[in-house]
Design an enzyme around this catalytic site. Structure first.
Site, PDB file in Angstrom:
ATOM      1  N   GLY A 193       0.759  -1.241   0.000  1.00 43.15           N
ATOM      2  CA  GLY A 193       0.000   0.000   0.000  1.00 43.15           C
ATOM      3  C   GLY A 193       0.788   1.288   0.000  1.00 43.15           C
ATOM      4  O   GLY A 193       0.331   2.298  -0.512  1.00 43.15           O
ATOM      5  N   ASP A 224       1.042   3.417   4.571  1.00 43.79           N
ATOM      6  CA  ASP A 224      -0.055   4.048   3.843  1.00 43.79           C
ATOM      7  C   ASP A 224      -1.172   4.479   4.781  1.00 43.79           C
ATOM      8  O   ASP A 224      -1.641   5.608   4.729  1.00 43.79           O
ATOM      9  CB  ASP A 224      -0.596   3.134   2.734  1.00 43.79           C
ATOM     10  CG  ASP A 224      -1.060   1.768   3.233  1.00 43.79           C
ATOM     11  OD1 ASP A 224      -0.791   1.413   4.403  1.00 43.79           O
ATOM     12  OD2 ASP A 224      -1.684   1.036   2.446  1.00 43.79           O
ATOM     13  N   ASP A 239      -4.691   1.802  10.960  1.00 44.63           N
ATOM     14  CA  ASP A 239      -6.056   1.473  11.353  1.00 44.63           C
ATOM     15  C   ASP A 239      -6.008   1.028  12.815  1.00 44.63           C
ATOM     16  O   ASP A 239      -5.946   1.863  13.711  1.00 44.63           O
ATOM     17  CB  ASP A 239      -6.554   0.368  10.409  1.00 44.63           C
ATOM     18  CG  ASP A 239      -8.048   0.178  10.426  1.00 44.63           C
ATOM     19  OD1 ASP A 239      -8.601   0.082  11.529  1.00 44.63           O
ATOM     20  OD2 ASP A 239      -8.661   0.104   9.355  1.00 44.63           O
ATOM     21  N   GLY A 292      -3.526  -0.390  14.321  1.00 40.50           N
ATOM     22  CA  GLY A 292      -2.181  -0.220  14.865  1.00 40.50           C
ATOM     23  C   GLY A 292      -1.470  -1.545  15.091  1.00 40.50           C
ATOM     24  O   GLY A 292      -0.288  -1.567  15.422  1.00 40.50           O
ATOM     25  N   ASN A 293      -2.170  -2.666  14.920  1.00 40.10           N
ATOM     26  CA  ASN A 293      -1.575  -3.982  15.169  1.00 40.10           C
ATOM     27  C   ASN A 293      -0.377  -4.263  14.263  1.00 40.10           C
ATOM     28  O   ASN A 293       0.672  -4.689  14.736  1.00 40.10           O
ATOM     29  CB  ASN A 293      -2.619  -5.094  15.003  1.00 40.10           C
ATOM     30  CG  ASN A 293      -3.620  -5.108  16.121  1.00 40.10           C
ATOM     31  OD1 ASN A 293      -3.269  -5.011  17.287  1.00 40.10           O
ATOM     32  ND2 ASN A 293      -4.895  -5.216  15.777  1.00 40.10           N
ATOM     33  N   LYS A 323      -6.373   6.591  11.070  1.00 36.90           N
ATOM     34  CA  LYS A 323      -7.754   6.433  11.544  1.00 36.90           C
ATOM     35  C   LYS A 323      -7.710   6.275  13.064  1.00 36.90           C
ATOM     36  O   LYS A 323      -7.764   5.162  13.579  1.00 36.90           O
ATOM     37  CB  LYS A 323      -8.397   5.184  10.951  1.00 36.90           C
ATOM     38  CG  LYS A 323      -8.786   5.249   9.515  1.00 36.90           C
ATOM     39  CD  LYS A 323      -9.578   3.983   9.197  1.00 36.90           C
ATOM     40  CE  LYS A 323      -9.807   3.805   7.728  1.00 36.90           C
ATOM     41  NZ  LYS A 323     -10.525   2.553   7.447  1.00 36.90           N
ATOM     42  N   ARG A 349      -5.628   0.606  -6.617  1.00 30.14           N
ATOM     43  CA  ARG A 349      -4.338   1.185  -6.217  1.00 30.14           C
ATOM     44  C   ARG A 349      -3.928   2.327  -7.146  1.00 30.14           C
ATOM     45  O   ARG A 349      -3.224   3.239  -6.752  1.00 30.14           O
ATOM     46  CB  ARG A 349      -3.227   0.131  -6.255  1.00 30.14           C
ATOM     47  CG  ARG A 349      -3.299  -0.910  -5.186  1.00 30.14           C
ATOM     48  CD  ARG A 349      -2.036  -1.800  -5.240  1.00 30.14           C
ATOM     49  NE  ARG A 349      -2.219  -3.020  -4.491  1.00 30.14           N
ATOM     50  CZ  ARG A 349      -2.075  -3.138  -3.184  1.00 30.14           C
ATOM     51  NH1 ARG A 349      -1.768  -2.080  -2.466  1.00 30.14           N
ATOM     52  NH2 ARG A 349      -2.240  -4.303  -2.599  1.00 30.14           N
TER      53      ARG A 349
END
Length: 178
Positions: A44, A100, A103, A105-106, A131, A165
């Site tokens: 990404g 990119d 979300d 964070g994982n 986010k 993309r």
């Protein structure tokens, strides 16, 4: 699933923000005295990485990792897999992870943990999109392009099932009634 894509962040806005991020990163690292490596998280980040590395006016290397927490759907999973590791040693270098979108964070937390064990001089994160409402893991992010609401987005390198993309903007995926 029938859907359409609506422009959320236009191309010109992305370009202007990346130029500003490049100036901020240059300012932070210009007097470091250490080698710098930009680590792009594939797939990404490839467009963001290409544009950002041209804006960073500090000599730097470029390397890539592939870490995945997404399947082919529209939500993240907690399982993080490293599919491609770095080619170069980062010990003693200033490392900037280029992502990119953050979300949960994982994924980023896992990548940061792995890279920190390799003894870089410094380790920072730059993301195009953040986010914050989706965060499950607290990950320090030094450089943020845009904070966005909890919408499923595509474009500018970000995909939905390997599509979109190529879009020069960030678009919001809108599901249509069938």
């Amino acid at each position: 699933m029938k859907h359409t894509v609506e422009v959320m962040i236009p191309e010109a806005e992305i370009k202007a923000r990346i130029a500003e991020l490049g100036r901020q990163i240059t300012e932070r690292y210009k007097d470091s005295g250490s080698d710098m490596v930009l680590v792009g998280l594939l797939r990404g980040s490839f467009m963001f990485m290409a544009d950002l590395c041209r804006e960073v006016q500090v000599s730097h290397e470029v390397d890539f990792m592939t870490a995945s927490s997404y399947g082919s759907g529209m939500s993240t999973t907690r399982d993080v897999k490293i599919l491609k590791d770095l080619d170069e040693d980062i010990r003693g270098k200033d490392v900037l992870i280029v992502e990119d979108i953050i979300d949960s964070g994982n994924t980023l937390s896992k990548v940061r943990e792995i890279l920190s064990l390799r003894e870089p001089k410094s380790l920072a994160i730059c993301t195009l999109l953040d986010k914050p409402s989706r965060r499950e893991v607290n990950v320090p992010v030094e450089f943020i392009g845009f904070s966005i609401p909890d919408e499923f987005v595509v474009g500018y390198g970000i995909d939905y099932a390997q599509r979109y993309r190529h879009l020069p903007y960030i678009g919001k995926v809108i599901l249509l009634d069938e």
